[in-house]
Write an enzyme that holds these catalytic residues in place. Structure first.
Site, PDB file in Angstrom:
ATOM      1  N   HIS A 163      34.074  43.257  26.790  1.00  0.00           N
ATOM      2  CA  HIS A 163      34.616  42.820  28.070  1.00  0.00           C
ATOM      3  C   HIS A 163      36.052  43.308  28.201  1.00  0.00           C
ATOM      4  O   HIS A 163      36.667  43.736  27.235  1.00  0.00           O
ATOM      5  CB  HIS A 163      34.553  41.296  28.214  1.00  0.00           C
ATOM      6  CG  HIS A 163      35.404  40.567  27.227  1.00  0.00           C
ATOM      7  ND1 HIS A 163      35.003  40.348  25.937  1.00  0.00           N
ATOM      8  CD2 HIS A 163      36.640  40.025  27.344  1.00  0.00           C
ATOM      9  CE1 HIS A 163      35.952  39.698  25.293  1.00  0.00           C
ATOM     10  NE2 HIS A 163      36.966  39.490  26.119  1.00  0.00           N
ATOM     11  N   GLU A 182      39.629  30.260  33.594  1.00  0.00           N
ATOM     12  CA  GLU A 182      39.132  31.630  33.636  1.00  0.00           C
ATOM     13  C   GLU A 182      37.877  31.740  34.479  1.00  0.00           C
ATOM     14  O   GLU A 182      37.176  30.764  34.735  1.00  0.00           O
ATOM     15  CB  GLU A 182      38.865  32.153  32.223  1.00  0.00           C
ATOM     16  CG  GLU A 182      37.824  31.355  31.465  1.00  0.00           C
ATOM     17  CD  GLU A 182      37.718  31.741  30.002  1.00  0.00           C
ATOM     18  OE1 GLU A 182      38.242  32.790  29.594  1.00  0.00           O
ATOM     19  OE2 GLU A 182      37.094  30.980  29.253  1.00  0.00           O
ATOM     20  N   HIS A 228      45.216  50.379  32.101  1.00  0.00           N
ATOM     21  CA  HIS A 228      44.376  50.205  33.277  1.00  0.00           C
ATOM     22  C   HIS A 228      42.904  50.295  32.910  1.00  0.00           C
ATOM     23  O   HIS A 228      42.553  50.702  31.813  1.00  0.00           O
ATOM     24  CB  HIS A 228      44.708  51.261  34.342  1.00  0.00           C
ATOM     25  CG  HIS A 228      44.373  52.656  33.943  1.00  0.00           C
ATOM     26  ND1 HIS A 228      45.204  53.432  33.153  1.00  0.00           N
ATOM     27  CD2 HIS A 228      43.301  53.440  34.235  1.00  0.00           C
ATOM     28  CE1 HIS A 228      44.649  54.619  32.976  1.00  0.00           C
ATOM     29  NE2 HIS A 228      43.499  54.646  33.618  1.00  0.00           N
ATOM     30  N   GLU A 231      42.036  52.056  38.424  1.00  0.00           N
ATOM     31  CA  GLU A 231      41.772  53.439  38.821  1.00  0.00           C
ATOM     32  C   GLU A 231      40.326  53.518  39.283  1.00  0.00           C
ATOM     33  O   GLU A 231      39.430  52.957  38.653  1.00  0.00           O
ATOM     34  CB  GLU A 231      41.984  54.372  37.628  1.00  0.00           C
ATOM     35  CG  GLU A 231      41.629  55.820  37.909  1.00  0.00           C
ATOM     36  CD  GLU A 231      41.750  56.701  36.668  1.00  0.00           C
ATOM     37  OE1 GLU A 231      41.532  57.912  36.813  1.00  0.00           O
ATOM     38  OE2 GLU A 231      42.034  56.182  35.570  1.00  0.00           O
TER      39      GLU A 231
END
Length: 138
Positions: free
Chosen positions: A7, A44, A69, A118
């Site tokens: 994750h 969370e 990123h 991105e």
């Protein structure tokens, strides 16, 4: 042996605002919300984006900007679609880095908490091929 990415976790100031962004921009599927519970370090939520588990934790501390990123794969045809969505959220875009021909195109932008994302059109194989071709021509 590393099997795959388990994750990716982002720390954000406002879970609700980030949830709305992820659902609208990335078509994220929210699969868990801790509510007021803190099984981990803080409240969370978990999302699935493009088959990847994304964890988001709330922390009111200021988040610094870096080049760290996550890049999601998109098709070249979807660039304008995502540019429109990003502008609609009034997110700050970062100019793309210099590229060599054949490695794909990218859109870089910060979310509300300075996490850099991105959206990239290329693949690892295309990038390695472009780098190899460039190195052979030098």
């Amino acid at each position: 042996m590393i099997e795959t990415i388990s994750h990716i976790t982002f720390v954000v100031k406002d879970l609700d605002k980030t949830t709305a962004l992820y659902k609208e921009l990335f078509d994220a599927n929210e699969v868990y919300d801790s509510g007021e519970k803190t099984h981990s370090l803080s409240k969370e939520r978990f999302f699935i984006i493009g088959g990847q588990w994304i964890a988001v934790m709330e922390n009111k501390e200021t988040v610094n900007r870096t080049y760290h990123h996550v890049a999601f794969k998109i098709s070249e045809e979807d660039i304008d679609h995502y540019l429109h969505k990003i502008k609609g959220f009034h997110l700050e875009m970062k100019p793309p880095r210099p590229r060599i021909q054949g490695e794909g195109s990218s859109i870089y932008f910060y979310d509300y908490d300075n996490n850099l994302f991105e959206l990239h059109t290329g693949t690892l194989e295309e990038r390695l091929s472009a780098y190899s071709e460039t190195d052979c021509n030098e």
